[in-house]
Design a protein around this motif. Structure first.
Motif, short mmCIF file in Angstrom:
data_model
loop_
_atom_site.label_atom_id
_atom_site.label_comp_id
_atom_site.label_asym_id
_atom_site.label_seq_id
_atom_site.Cartn_x
_atom_site.Cartn_y
_atom_site.Cartn_z
N UNK A 95 -32.67 -46.71 -18.37
CA UNK A 95 -34.34 -47.05 -19.00
C UNK A 95 -34.89 -45.07 -19.19
N UNK A 96 -34.62 -45.20 -18.22
CA UNK A 96 -35.23 -43.73 -18.74
C UNK A 96 -34.81 -42.47 -19.44
N UNK A 97 -33.23 -42.80 -20.09
CA UNK A 97 -32.67 -41.50 -20.88
C UNK A 97 -33.09 -42.84 -22.29
N UNK A 98 -32.52 -43.84 -22.25
CA UNK A 98 -33.68 -44.57 -23.59
C UNK A 98 -34.33 -44.40 -23.85
N UNK A 99 -35.70 -44.38 -23.42
CA UNK A 99 -37.21 -44.40 -24.06
C UNK A 99 -37.90 -43.05 -23.00
#
Length: 153
Positions: A95-99
């Motif tokens: 989630x963090x890397x994608x967003x």
């Protein structure tokens, strides 16, 4: 009717699909359980809205023994009792890397939690895996690859 703008870019650029597949194969050799990789893939694809990758990833996860119950719960994984701490750490990192938030791209709390569950080599592989998923998501979204389309090979 949802229509593709072009063939999958990896089918059009000679050697590109094979290069991406080689990276994927390297990641898969690091000992990260396939279910963890599938969950990270699915969550990034959900966030990016890549129907092609959600469909493709879900089918492959099921082939590797993933359950419908867990696959249906990935979008709300924090409230679901189905995921191990390591799986949750991988999903949170995805989630963090994608967003990526420009103010705090990958929060220390997310990174530190992932470090608890994955060695340095596995963590590096997980970062490359998530980046590769995002590559596929963005290429498929840009060219409107419909769910259910065979991938190039």
């Amino acid at each position: 009717m949802f229509q593709s703008r072009m063939k999958n870019p990896a089918a059009l650029v000679p050697g590109s699909f094979q290069a991406i597949q080689a990276l994927i194969a390297s990641v898969q050799k690091t000992g990260i359980p396939p279910k963890v990789l599938h969950l990270a893939h699915l969550r990034a694809s959900q966030i990016n809205g890549c129907g092609f990758c959600v469909d493709f990833g879900t089918k492959h996860a099921k082939q590797d023994g993933e359950t419908d119950e867990r696959l249906h719960a990935v979008a709300g994984w924090r409230e679901a009792p189905y995921f191990s701490d390591a799986e949750g750490a991988a999903i949170a990192l995805s989630e963090a890397i994608t967003s990526i938030d420009p103010r705090d791209p990958v929060p220390d709390s997310v990174w530190d939690n992932a470090v608890k569950h994955f060695g340095e080599k596995q963590l590096a592989a997980l970062v490359l895996w998530i980046a590769t998923v995002n590559l596929f998501n963005r290429a498929n979204i840009a060219t409107r690859q419909p769910a259910g389309t065979p991938i190039p090979g």
